[in-house]
Design an enzyme around this catalytic site. Structure first.
Site, mmCIF file in Angstrom:
data_model
loop_
_atom_site.group_PDB
_atom_site.id
_atom_site.type_symbol
_atom_site.label_atom_id
_atom_site.label_comp_id
_atom_site.label_asym_id
_atom_site.label_seq_id
_atom_site.Cartn_x
_atom_site.Cartn_y
_atom_site.Cartn_z
ATOM 1 N N LYS A 124 23.115 22.872 22.885
ATOM 2 C CA LYS A 124 23.028 23.851 21.784
ATOM 3 C C LYS A 124 21.672 24.516 21.672
ATOM 4 O O LYS A 124 21.595 25.671 21.268
ATOM 5 C CB LYS A 124 23.433 23.199 20.463
ATOM 6 N N ARG A 179 24.508 12.570 6.795
ATOM 7 C CA ARG A 179 24.996 13.845 7.288
ATOM 8 C C ARG A 179 26.496 13.636 7.469
ATOM 9 O O ARG A 179 27.152 13.212 6.524
ATOM 10 C CB ARG A 179 24.265 14.312 8.555
HETATM 11 C C1 PLP Z 1 22.429 18.116 17.942
HETATM 12 C C2 PLP Z 1 23.219 16.891 18.002
HETATM 13 C C3 PLP Z 1 22.894 15.890 18.934
HETATM 14 C C4 PLP Z 1 21.672 15.953 19.819
HETATM 15 O O1 PLP Z 1 20.510 15.682 19.053
HETATM 16 P P1 PLP Z 1 19.073 15.527 19.746
HETATM 17 O O2 PLP Z 1 18.221 14.968 18.654
HETATM 18 O O3 PLP Z 1 18.637 16.881 20.167
HETATM 19 O O4 PLP Z 1 19.227 14.595 20.879
HETATM 20 C C5 PLP Z 1 23.724 14.773 19.000
HETATM 21 N N1 PLP Z 1 24.796 14.648 18.190
HETATM 22 C C6 PLP Z 1 25.129 15.584 17.269
HETATM 23 C C7 PLP Z 1 26.325 15.376 16.417
HETATM 24 C C8 PLP Z 1 24.355 16.739 17.151
HETATM 25 O O5 PLP Z 1 24.686 17.660 16.239
#
Ligand code: PLP
Length: 353
Positions: free
Chosen positions: A36, A129
């Site tokens: 992303k 979250r």
């Molecule tokens: C963005 C995201 C990740 C990755 O997070 P990082 O801290 O960049 O490794 C993993 N799981 C979910 C649900 C996310 O939204």
């Protein structure tokens, strides 16, 4: 080549993916690279795929669509919008879910298309979250299992995102205990126990990941080489996969204190200034529309970012060894937020090497 630009070194991204896949692989953990931050640009994601991973993940269907040609499974990270249930079934192999109504709709759409959609149930272990509250997870899993168009293939959690809760043996141990309970109670096998994001890596380094956790979804660790629970660099990874470049459009010596009454700046904030005498300041053609300014670091160690408005970035170059001229390009390292903004800005040229 136009500026501002962000240059991506795919060789280094592949190395980072490989290093992390090996570290985690030794503990029986699959790495799912998260695309992303670079908006799912397939030429970049390809570098992670070539390190030998089986799945990619992104928060947005729009990005997953871009990844269509890459021959790996695609996971949707953000809880799906009810209005996108149809698209989820069409384009996504596995989605992370926490809402019964959405899962039920996905099940219906899947049946209409003659498909079975794979679901990972997200469980909130206290970060606040996404996820069903851990005390409700077993019962909730039972309701998903009854839906004919979906298959519950795993459970997962996300930590250190909202509540900044750090993954530990205790909270991830709770996740594996819930997996055991769900497997026993409903007599099934969960293939995925997804233990979080880059903030779980400190447990990998210390060998403290509870047995049973077999997947991590890694964004920042792969793109920047950071573990995010304590902000440590990860051994063997590059921190300079991405280089941000912007061009100097003005270079002048000016006082460090503005002249006149100080109101609020273009963003409604009241700026604070320190009098450091006359300084040499470069203005670069880039700004908040392209960057998160407090998350950037000039590669030239003598340079200091002193501020930005929408389209102007001001850098103090008084202490730089190099004699800059108008038209010169300055290079920067970006933090996660700045990287995200740079990829999202249509004004930033993306150069993939
Ligand atoms: C963005 C995201 C990740 C990755 O997070 P990082 O801290 O960049 O490794 C993993 N799981 C979910 C649900 C996310 O939204």
């Amino acid at each position: 080549m136009g500026y501002p630009a962000i240059v991506v070194n795919r060789e280094k991204l592949m190395n980072n993916t490989k290093v992390l896949a090996e570290k985690c692989g030794r503990l029986g953990i699959d790495v799912v690279p998260v695309t992303k931050v670079y908006c799912g640009i397939p030429e970049i994601a390809e570098a992670s795929v070539s390190a030998g991973v089986r799945m990619l993940a992104d928060s947005r269907i729009e990005n997953i669509l871009k990844l269509e040609k890459l021959n790996v499974e695609k996971m949707l990270l953000r809880i799906p919008m009810l209005s996108q249930a149809d698209k989820v079934v069409e384009h996504v192999d596995i989605s992370l879910n926490s809402e019964y109504e959405t899962i039920r709709t996905i099940s219906e759409k899947a049946l209409q298309k003659g498909k079975i959609h794979k679901i990972v149930l997200m469980i909130d272990l206290g970060d606040l979250r996404e996820g069903v509250w851990y005390e409700d997870a077993v019962e909730f899993a039972g309701r998903i299992i009854e839906l004919p168009g979906v298959k519950l293939v795993g459970i997962g959690t996300n930590l250190t995102c909202y509540g900044a809760v750090i993954p530990s043996r205790e909270n991830l141990g709770l996740l594996t205990a819930l997996a055991d309970e769900i497997e026993k109670k409903y007599n099934l096998k969960l293939n995925i126990i997804s233990g979080g994001n880059s903030s779980s890596l400190h447990l990998v380094e210390k060998g403290q990941v509870p047995k049973g956790i077999n997947q991590l979804r890694l964004g920042e660790a792969i793109v920047l080489g950071n573990e995010t629970a304590y902000g440590e660099r990860i051994d063997g990874t590059y921190g300079d996969v991405f280089t941000y470049m912007a061009e100097i459009i003005e270079l002048k010596e000016k006082p460090s204190l503005p002249i006149g009454e100080i109101g609020v700046d273009a963003f409604g904030e009241k700026p604070v200034f320190t009098d450091r005498g006359i300084r040499k300041r470069a203005i670069l053609a880039s700004g908040r529309q392209d960057l998160k300014v407090d998350g950037i670091q000039p590669r030239d160690k003598g340079a200091i970012v002193i501020g930005a408005s929408s389209d102007h970035l001001i850098v103090d170059v008084t202490d730089c060894v190099k004699e800059y001229k108008v038209g010169d390009i300055m290079e920067f390292d970006l933090g996660y937020g700045a990287l995200l903004a740079a990829f999202t800005s249509e004004y930033v040229e993306k150069i993939i090497k």
